[in-house]
Design an enzyme around this catalytic site. Structure first.
Site, PDB file in Angstrom:
ATOM      1  N   SER A  87       0.846  -1.195  -0.001  1.00  0.00           N
ATOM      2  CA  SER A  87       0.060  -0.097   0.090  1.00  0.00           C
ATOM      3  C   SER A  87       1.052   1.188   0.057  1.00  0.00           C
ATOM      4  O   SER A  87       2.189   1.113   0.215  1.00  0.00           O
ATOM      5  CB  SER A  87      -1.006   0.060   1.137  1.00  0.00           C
ATOM      6  N   CYS A 146     -10.768  25.632  13.273  1.00  0.00           N
ATOM      7  CA  CYS A 146     -11.663  24.677  13.942  1.00  0.00           C
ATOM      8  C   CYS A 146     -11.074  24.689  15.255  1.00  0.00           C
ATOM      9  O   CYS A 146     -11.646  25.658  16.177  1.00  0.00           O
ATOM     10  CB  CYS A 146     -11.713  23.288  13.426  1.00  0.00           C
ATOM     11  N   HIS A 185     -13.044  24.653   7.968  1.00  0.00           N
ATOM     12  CA  HIS A 185     -11.655  24.054   7.212  1.00  0.00           C
ATOM     13  C   HIS A 185     -11.442  24.560   5.869  1.00  0.00           C
ATOM     14  O   HIS A 185     -11.852  24.053   4.870  1.00  0.00           O
ATOM     15  CB  HIS A 185     -11.820  22.397   7.219  1.00  0.00           C
ATOM     16  N   GLU A 197      -8.816  24.813   4.345  1.00  0.00           N
ATOM     17  CA  GLU A 197      -7.799  23.972   3.493  1.00  0.00           C
ATOM     18  C   GLU A 197      -8.549  22.951   2.480  1.00  0.00           C
ATOM     19  O   GLU A 197      -7.660  22.578   1.677  1.00  0.00           O
ATOM     20  CB  GLU A 197      -6.954  23.172   4.635  1.00  0.00           C
TER      21      GLU A 197
END
Length: 542
Positions: free
Chosen positions: A13, A380, A514, A516
């Site tokens: 992975s 946040c 958020h 981003e």
């Protein structure tokens, strides 16, 4: 009719399957095609919302409130197309829906089985709603051979037969390790991975082989021979200097050309890669650098803040500077003076998080930034801790705290139990389920005219994505504003705080949302652009 590209992985992975999918989507888009990307995740969680960031990485949130895999962030950043709830599904979601139907008797007494019921549900998800797209890229999580992934592999195998000829292609991503003692790149792991894939009925059309050095022609021929793919369809995926070099690198290696050829498309227009060339040029030729401290609680796994680190990079691209990130576990500040860690940085960012652990350190980071005039960006939870710090140290409310940490006499931050989304009221009980019960997705906010954030956005109306269950208590607004913390952004009804900023500070902003999640390399978010610009000003003072 849309054409489908199924992206699978093998050997190990974390090879960059999501990034490869996003890059392929970006190049096909640069050729003028309409592209959609979807992610199939084999784990049993209904969504990643309740999974630990240190295990699974960031939870990416869409405008319509879906908590999804972090790869959807790559998809959005590379294509500019906003993802939605229908772009990510898990085994847990499929089984949850199927079992609900079974309980209602919708299967009319049939025995509910993996084949055909689970595989049909997967196929229906993949095929649904693609009428307006030329290509649908479907990434299957995990690696071939994983037991939980078998229904997904079976479903995409069936789709290869269900779809018209020339409408399905299979891209397999593998690893080609270099063995120093032998001085060779080894093809055997890829051979075994393809053998495993072929044993379940899927023959890859294109191999994308991750490697740390160029693949010799002899090894390419060997892979072509033993994996039964054309030699030109063995694409080397070399490491590059930046993830934003990947679309150009894979295009130069011929990845998109081979995918198009596998689908029988020979007259595709050449891609316009000028936007990616400019992003790469700016990234690799900075005119300066800034140091940003990220004070968080999940710093052991950088993927927990993937969108955040990329948004900071985008802010650097916009300002033509290199952004050096200093990752600091917030718990360190609960036992050590923050000054040695922070006195040389040009900006401090405190990101989101859940729970009391590390909160005291985040409050200390906000205090340091406030008292030392260092640019501060609280996102946040980072905004909430800045408000608690202000209440304790400027407003004299020494017991100020959050109900997230337990009962408190001065709940500067408290859990929301009711809020409005669109024309509907949503509610939550303190003892209710955790999954899917946060304030999720895009919400509008009204900014104070003349405030710093209104100037940054160039507007007094914005929409940003949320993921939280606690809010700053508006009952404390007056006392905090009296001590210099302006509530410069609120919900349209004025009940929920969205943004605070210090009027007595060079750059101190906290946001409940958020930002981003919406930043892109060719469209950096204005807050990150402004934050890095403030850090550049600070660098001239340090």
């Amino acid at each position: 009719m849309a054409r489908y590209v199924f992206i699978t992985g093998g050997v190990v992975s974390s090879l960059g399957k999501g990034l490869a999918s996003a890059a392929l989507g970006a190049v096909l888009q640069a050729r003028g095609y309409k592209v959609r990307l979807r992610k199939l995740d084999p784990y049993l969680n209904v969504d990643p919302g309740t999974m630990s960031p240190t295990q699974h990485g960031e939870v990416f949130v869409t405008d319509d409130g879906a908590e999804t895999d972090l790869d959807l962030g790559h998809y959005e950043r590379f294509t500019g197309r906003s993802a939605n709830k229908r772009d990510n599904i898990t085994t847990g979601r499929i089984y949850s829906d199927l079992l609900a139907k079974e309980r209602k008797g919708e299967f009319l007494g049939a025995t509910v089985q993996v084949i055909p019921h689970v595989t049909d549900a997967i196929k229906n998800f993949v095929l649904d709603g693609n009428e307006d797209f030329d290509f649908v890229l479907v990434e299957i999580g995990g690696t071939v051979g994983d037991i939980e992934g078998l229904p997904f592999f079976e479903a995409i195998r069936q789709l290869g037969n269900d779809l018209p000829r020339g409408h399905a292609a299979y891209l397999h991503l593998t690893l080609m390790p270099y063995i120093p003692s032998a001085g060779e790149l080894k093809t055997k792991p890829t051979q075994h991975s393809v053998k495993e894939l072929r044993s379940i009925g899927i023959a890859p059309d294109v191999l994308l082989v991750r490697c740390d050095r160029p693949i010799p022609e002899g090894e390419k021929k060997k892979l072509s021979l033993f994996c039964n793919v054309r030699e030109t369809a063995v694409i080397q995926g070399l490491d590059v200097g930046s993830i934003y070099d990947v679309p150009m690198a894979y295009h130069q290696e011929g990845l998109d050309r081979e995918i198009l050829a596998a689908l029988g498309i020979t007259d595709a227009p050449e891609p316009d890669m000028s936007a990616w060339e400019e992003v790469s040029r700016r990234h690799h030729n900075p005119e300066g650098e800034v140091n940003i401290a990220i004070v968080g609680k999940y710093t052991g796994l950088k993927d927990a803040y993937k969108s955040l680190s990329e948004a900071l990079t985008h802010g650097g691209i916009a300002n033509k500077v290199k952004v050096n990130l200093q990752w600091i576990d917030s718990e360190v500040f609960e036992r050590d003076d923050p000054a040695p860690y922070l006195e040389h940085v040009h900006g401090i960012l405190v990101p989101g998080g859940f729970g009391e652990r590390g909160s005291a350190g985040k409050i200390e980071a906000a205090r340091f930034a406030r008292t030392k005039d260092v640019p501060y960006f609280g996102i946040c939870f980072g905004m909430q801790m800045a408000c608690i710090e202000a209440a304790r140290n400027t407003a004299g409310i020494k017991s100020a705290s959050s109900t997230e940490f337990g009962p408190t006499k001065e709940p500067i931050v408290g859990m929301m139990t009711e809020w409005v989304k669109g024309n509907e009221t949503e509610s939550r009980a303190s003892d209710g389920d955790l999954g899917g019960t946060l304030r999720l997705g895009a919400y509008p906010a009204q900014l104070t005219r003349g405030s710093r954030v209104a100037d940054i956005y160039g507007s007094t109306r914005i929409s940003e994505r949320h993921r939280h269950r606690y809010e700053v208590n508006m009952d404390y607004r007056k006392v905090l504003e009296k001590n210099g913390l302006l509530f410069s952004g609120v919900s349209p009804d004025g009940k929920l705080p969205e943004i605070v900023e210090r009027t007595d500070h060079p750059w101190f902003i906290g946001v409940q949302f958020h930002p981003e999640l919406k930043s892109k390399p060719f469209e950096p978010h204005p807050l990150f652009t402004s934050f890095i610009a403030a850090a550049m000003d600070q660098s001239r003072l340090v």
